[in-house]
Design a protein around this motif. Structure first.
Motif, PDB file in Angstrom:
ATOM      1  N   ASN A 158       2.335   1.550  -3.456  1.00  0.00           N
ATOM      2  CA  ASN A 158       1.302   1.959  -4.415  1.00  0.00           C
ATOM      3  C   ASN A 158       1.004   3.453  -4.300  1.00  0.00           C
ATOM      4  OD1 ASN A 158       1.111  -0.711  -5.169  1.00  0.00           O
ATOM      5  ND2 ASN A 158      -0.840  -1.100  -4.145  1.00  0.00           N
ATOM      6  N   HIS A 159       0.926   3.917  -3.055  1.00  0.00           N
ATOM      7  CA  HIS A 159       0.634   5.331  -2.819  1.00  0.00           C
ATOM      8  C   HIS A 159       1.726   6.221  -3.416  1.00  0.00           C
ATOM      9  CE1 HIS A 159      -1.000   8.847  -0.800  1.00  0.00           C
ATOM     10  NE2 HIS A 159       0.204   9.114  -0.327  1.00  0.00           N
ATOM     11  N   ARG A 160       2.951   5.815  -3.242  1.00  0.00           N
ATOM     12  CA  ARG A 160       4.078   6.586  -3.785  1.00  0.00           C
ATOM     13  C   ARG A 160       4.037   6.633  -5.308  1.00  0.00           C
ATOM     14  NH1 ARG A 160       8.877   4.003   0.017  1.00  0.00           N
ATOM     15  NH2 ARG A 160       8.444   5.247   1.912  1.00  0.00           N
ATOM     16  N   LEU A 201       0.830  -1.207   0.000  1.00  0.00           N
ATOM     17  CA  LEU A 201       0.000   0.000   0.000  1.00  0.00           C
ATOM     18  C   LEU A 201       0.864   1.255   0.000  1.00  0.00           C
ATOM     19  CD1 LEU A 201      -2.925  -0.888   2.452  1.00  0.00           C
ATOM     20  CD2 LEU A 201      -3.001  -0.752  -0.042  1.00  0.00           C
ATOM     21  N   GLU A 252      -3.714   2.489  -7.482  1.00  0.00           N
ATOM     22  CA  GLU A 252      -4.631   1.931  -6.487  1.00  0.00           C
ATOM     23  C   GLU A 252      -4.458   0.421  -6.379  1.00  0.00           C
ATOM     24  OE1 GLU A 252      -8.652   3.083  -7.277  1.00  0.00           O
ATOM     25  OE2 GLU A 252      -8.209   5.223  -7.159  1.00  0.00           O
ATOM     26  N   GLN A 312      -9.395   2.031   0.042  1.00  0.00           N
ATOM     27  CA  GLN A 312      -9.413   1.463  -1.305  1.00  0.00           C
ATOM     28  C   GLN A 312      -9.206  -0.049  -1.255  1.00  0.00           C
ATOM     29  OE1 GLN A 312      -6.328   3.682  -3.292  1.00  0.00           O
ATOM     30  NE2 GLN A 312      -7.668   5.437  -3.730  1.00  0.00           N
ATOM     31  N   GLY A 332      -4.120   2.429  -2.759  1.00  0.00           N
ATOM     32  CA  GLY A 332      -3.022   3.110  -2.085  1.00  0.00           C
ATOM     33  C   GLY A 332      -3.298   3.397  -0.632  1.00  0.00           C
ATOM     34  N   ASN A 333      -4.457   2.941  -0.138  1.00  0.00           N
ATOM     35  CA  ASN A 333      -4.783   3.131   1.273  1.00  0.00           C
ATOM     36  C   ASN A 333      -5.768   2.054   1.714  1.00  0.00           C
ATOM     37  OD1 ASN A 333      -7.534   4.044   0.578  1.00  0.00           O
ATOM     38  ND2 ASN A 333      -6.510   5.926  -0.110  1.00  0.00           N
TER      39      ASN A 333
END
Length: 253
Positions: free
Chosen positions: A164-166, A161, A170, A176, A172-173
């Motif tokens: 993915n966020h960086r 996660l 998605e 989600q 990313g949290n």
């Protein structure tokens, strides 16, 4: 053709009827379903009772599977190798789906491919045996995520996660992630449509053993233009049917 013992085969018909019925049966109903006279069925049932393969309940005289039959069934389940059986049946999934297929187990680093069969379509070489797939962005991983307890809260998923966020992809949290897992549970499948490899869509489904534990995940995939990635499409149904049949062989309810 080898010669057998006819009496055992006749008695086996009674056992087959009992195994196919969810509740115990009266003698008349049991005999009728086994296509024999009640008097004949009773004689065989006496012998089957002595062996422990059948029991007659004292409370209502109904016939049910006996303790030896139950013991044999449990021992049979204990001897089944889920992975070996799945590998044996995998070509039939290729035929039914018309897609490239793969089998994965949960390894030390996450979803790990143990076998894949290419249907001659050009698909990602990342499906090589031993390849580890991301949990959050592959159909295989999403099937584990949705159906294997503990995966969603694992350190591996937390790290994915963050990554993915960086990268701005998605999920990313946690919100989600939960929505994604809920969608997979709703349809009984994990799915990606180009999220992992551009132009490649895939569907994945869990296979459970007799204790309802996920032992592996089967995946079908292909080029987005020719692969049917609908939740209710032909590939999805072929995958569901194959997993259901395999689970039946493994003793899953």
């Amino acid at each position: 053709m080898q010669t057998g013992v006819e009496a055992m085969e006749v008695g086996g018909r009674l056992l087959q009827v009992l195994a196919a019925n969810p509740t115990p049966l009266m003698l008349k109903a049991l005999a009728a379903q086994a296509d024999m006279a009640p008097a004949k069925a009773h004689r065989y049932l006496v012998s089957l009772q002595r062996l422990g393969l059948v029991e007659q309940r004292a409370t209502d005289s109904l016939y049910a599977i006996g303790p030896l039959a139950l013991q044999l069934g449990l021992q049979g389940l204990a001897q089944i190798d889920p992975v070996g059986l799945a590998l044996e049946q995998l070509p039939s999934l290729v035929q039914a789906s018309g897609a490239t297929v793969a089998l994965a187990v949960w390894g030390n680093q996450g979803p790990t491919i143990i076998r894949w069969i290419d249907n001659r379509a050009m698909v990602s070489a990342s499906l090589r045996t031993g390849a580890v797939l991301p949990v959050t962005r592959s159909a295989t991983g999403r099937a584990f995520l949705a159906f294997m307890p503990g995966v969603a809260d694992s350190e591996l998923v937390k790290q994915e996660l963050v990554a993915n966020h960086r990268q701005g992809v998605e999920p990313g949290n946690q919100k989600q992630l939960s929505a994604l897992a809920g969608l997979s549970r709703k349809h009984g499948l994990g799915r990606v449509q180009g999220e992992l490899v551009a132009g490649i869509s895939s569907l994945a489904a869990p296979v459970r053993d007799s204790s309802a534990q996920v032992v592996l995940v089967a995946t079908v995939l292909g080029l987005a233009g020719s692969f049917d990635a609908r939740w209710d499409g032909d590939c999805a149904q072929a995958l569901r049917d194959w997993c259901t049949q395999l689970e039946g062989r493994l003793g899953s309810a």
